[in-house]
Write an enzyme that holds these catalytic residues in place. Structure first.
Site, short mmCIF file in Angstrom:
data_model
loop_
_atom_site.label_atom_id
_atom_site.label_comp_id
_atom_site.label_asym_id
_atom_site.label_seq_id
_atom_site.Cartn_x
_atom_site.Cartn_y
_atom_site.Cartn_z
N ASP A 217 -4.91 -7.08 9.78
CA ASP A 217 -3.79 -7.42 10.46
C ASP A 217 -3.39 -6.25 11.35
O ASP A 217 -2.82 -6.32 12.41
CB ASP A 217 -2.66 -8.24 9.77
CG ASP A 217 -2.41 -7.35 8.41
OD1 ASP A 217 -2.98 -7.29 7.58
OD2 ASP A 217 -1.09 -7.04 8.36
N CYS B 195 0.66 -1.31 0.02
CA CYS B 195 0.04 -0.01 -0.05
C CYS B 195 0.97 1.44 0.23
O CYS B 195 2.01 1.20 0.25
CB CYS B 195 -1.00 -0.02 1.47
SG CYS B 195 -2.01 -1.46 1.39
N VAL C 265 -5.38 -6.54 0.22
CA VAL C 265 -4.66 -8.15 0.50
C VAL C 265 -5.49 -9.06 1.41
O VAL C 265 -5.71 -10.09 1.21
CB VAL C 265 -3.38 -7.95 0.51
CG1 VAL C 265 -2.68 -9.22 0.74
CG2 VAL C 265 -2.50 -7.53 -0.67
N VAL C 266 -5.59 -8.23 2.25
CA VAL C 266 -6.39 -8.91 3.71
C VAL C 266 -7.78 -8.02 4.10
O VAL C 266 -7.52 -6.62 4.08
CB VAL C 266 -5.52 -8.85 4.79
CG1 VAL C 266 -6.13 -9.56 6.18
CG2 VAL C 266 -4.31 -9.94 4.53
N GLY D 102 13.25 -14.45 -3.67
CA GLY D 102 14.28 -14.98 -2.94
C GLY D 102 15.03 -13.85 -2.49
O GLY D 102 16.14 -13.86 -1.85
N GLY E 291 2.03 -2.88 5.10
CA GLY E 291 2.77 -4.02 5.53
C GLY E 291 1.81 -5.23 6.08
O GLY E 291 0.80 -5.27 5.64
N LEU F 293 -3.91 -1.41 -1.63
CA LEU F 293 -3.91 -2.60 -2.48
C LEU F 293 -4.53 -3.68 -1.42
O LEU F 293 -3.94 -4.06 -0.38
CB LEU F 293 -2.35 -2.97 -2.84
CG LEU F 293 -2.41 -4.57 -3.63
CD1 LEU F 293 -3.16 -4.47 -4.75
CD2 LEU F 293 -0.78 -4.89 -3.67
#
Length: 561
Positions: free
Chosen positions: A97, A2, A52-53, A364, A76, A50
């Site tokens: 969260d 975000c 996401v949750v 990664g 985050g 954005l």
């Protein structure tokens, strides 16, 4: 991913100032909001989301009925928010969260709060009851944060520097914008006129320290001692847990896959855990390169082996060169190796956003710094010096690889997740004896490879594939991205320009034509902001003049010449 933005004590029209927040709209394509702070007409928050949750109740700033005096804007993911909620029996108003930050702060104050967070984050917390403003950022700076604070108390905060550089203030026509340091939080007093005064800047965590939240982790018990089998077992447990906790999302998960060790381990473990979680979709993996490049060939082997839904993105040298301007604008840096490596990541992120429904992307990043994966570690004079260098690289991640990973994905509205930088995994790895972590038998990351040798996660030739820099692996040995760029800049920057480089760019003077070319682009977008980059990334112990692995004598390629 975000975008957060906030002003405190602005003496200009807020409706005009808010225009600067639109420069980070790419970070949150799903929704946006501006909100004034009650009782402070010159203070406001901006948020680009954005989702996401909790897509329904996740708008920010977060405010809950129980704490009407608290305002939170954060970017985050807090992976242990449910465990903490259950442990302390907090009553949630949303499923977001980040709400855990409000409850923890009310219970124990800012230091205990930030030390309890297992995740990646950058936040602005306002407490109007106690007249305090708090800024905080995660240990490695995985989520970005910038600030500008004037002598008379005007504070501006944003996820990216580009959202601050055009702000106006009566006493300071040129705002000093600087990155907020990872692993720190700052306490500021909020004055009646909306301006602030910094009270203290606190370093709350170092990468070698086991985090405080570890006592509440659900990870199975680790075995004591440093016997090799014990260490390998513990590393597998922690790595799998790092992947598992990052499955927290309501959006589709994908994975970048270069065919190198790090991204391949992440992809293989991720796919395995997605199957166990019975998600209703296949894992999409993504590789980019020029035709028949080493990375494309290796990634194809991995995808076939693990059974992912694989996407290959081809690009040519012209497309790569044409993207340099927008890449440097997105990055907000002119560091040579960062720009080189960002082109492929920028183009593949663009493809993912336009052609798929994957939004949460694993990668990664962070492994090379943590596990001593760079080729120059072969030249370390001692295990202790290698250990020092590893910790230095981790400390500076926010200037280089983490910056690249964030900006190239966020530019296209994607969220990146980096399990190698998990607090528990990284602190345990750094606690191992220095001699266990150095290259062995001429192979970097030997311990990490050995850890997964009997797991059947990957083909042997991938598990033991030598290090290939991402910016080089996407092309070929005969016509590397490094060589393509050298040929291009030779026609863009002449010797006369280089002879006057120190006069034109007295700070971080570019030493090569490629560096000069990038600096020109950077100065066009961000004039007078060269100090955002404190120094260029360069390998150590080898007297290198260029960061490309192609220039090192130890370089080994798996591609056919």
């Amino acid at each position: 991913m975000c975008g957060i933005w906030a002003l405190f004590g602005s003496d200009d029209c807020l409706s005009v100032q808010c225009l600067s927040a639109m420069k980070i709209a790419h970070r949150g394509p799903d929704a946006f909001r501006f909100e004034n702070v009650n009782g402070y007409t010159n203070c406001c928050f901006g948020f680009h989301r954005l989702a996401v949750v909790d897509p329904l109740f996740g708008m920010q700033p977060i405010r809950v009925r129980k704490y009407p005096y608290l305002w939170l804007c954060y970017n985050g993911e807090i992976y242990n928010h449910k465990a903490l909620q259950q442990r302390f029996e907090f009553e949630y108003q949303t499923n977001v969260d980040g709400e855990i930050i409000l409850h923890l702060y009310d219970k124990g104050g800012i230091e205990k709060t930030i030390c309890m967070l297992d995740g990646v984050f950058a936040f602005i917390l306002l407490d109007t009851a106690n007249k305090k403003v708090f800024l905080g950022r995660d240990t490695y700076g995985v989520r970005p944060l910038f600030k500008a604070l004037t002598e008379d108390g005007f504070l501006a905060v944003c996820s990216e520097a580009k959202g601050l550089v055009s702000l106006k203030h009566s006493t300071t026509p040129f705002l000093k914008v600087e990155p907020f340091l990872p692993g720190h939080y700052e306490v500021l007093d909020l004055k009646p006129n909306g301006k602030v005064a910094s009270v203290e800047m606190v370093k709350y965590h170092h990468c070698t320290d086991e985090p405080l939240h570890a006592i509440y982790d659900s990870v199975e018990k680790l075995f004591p001692g440093f016997e090799i089998e014990t260490v390998k077992n513990n590393l597998r447990i922690l790595f799998n847990n790092a992947i598992k906790k990052r499955l927290m999302t309501d959006r589709r998960i994908g994975c970048l896959l270069s065919g190198g060790l790090d991204s391949s381990l992440v992809a293989a473990s991720l796919l395995k855990q997605l199957k166990e979680a019975q998600v209703p979709y296949a894992l999409q993996t993504f590789a980019i390169g020029m035709e028949d490049s080493p990375d494309l060939l290796a990634a194809r082997k991995v995808a076939n082996y693990i059974g992912s839904e694989h996407h290959e993105v081809l690009f040519n040298s012209e497309e790569g060169i044409q993207s340099l301007d927008e890449v440097i604008f997105s990055l907000e840096t002119y560091d040579i190796t960062t720009v080189r490596a960002s082109v492929g990541m920028y183009l593949i992120s663009k493809y993912i956003r336009k052609n798929t429904d994957s939004v949460v992307i694993f990668s990664g990043e962070g492994s090379d710094e943590l596990t001593q994966g760079y080729i120059y570690f072969h030249k370390a004079p001692s295990p202790e010096k290698a250990e020092e260098e590893s910790e230095r690289l981790l400390k500076e991640l926010y200037l280089f690889d983490v910056l690249r990973a964030d900006r190239t994905t966020a530019a296209h509205g994607l969220e990146l997740r980096v399990p190698f930088l998990d607090h528990r995994f990284s602190s345990y790895y750094l606690s191992l004896p220095p001699e266990m972590r150095i290259p062995k038998d001429g192979i970097e990351k030997h311990l990490l490879r050995e850890t997964f040798e009997d797991s059947n996660l990957l083909p042997k030739e991938i598990l033991w594939r030598p290090k290939e820099a991402f910016s080089d692996g996407i092309t070929s040995v005969k016509n590397s991205w490094f060589k393509i760029l050298q040929d291009f800049v030779e026609h863009q920057v002449d010797d006369a320009m280089m002879s006057e480089a120190s006069q034109k760019f007295p700070f971080n003077t570019p030493q090569t034509k490629e560096g000069y070319y990038y600096r020109q682009i950077f100065e066009h977008h961000y004039p007078g902001r060269a100090d955002w980059l404190t120094h260029y990334w360069m390998p150590k112990w080898i007297n290198a003049t260029d960061p490309s692995a192609r220039t090192l004598t130890h370089y080994k390629s798996t591609a056919k010449a």
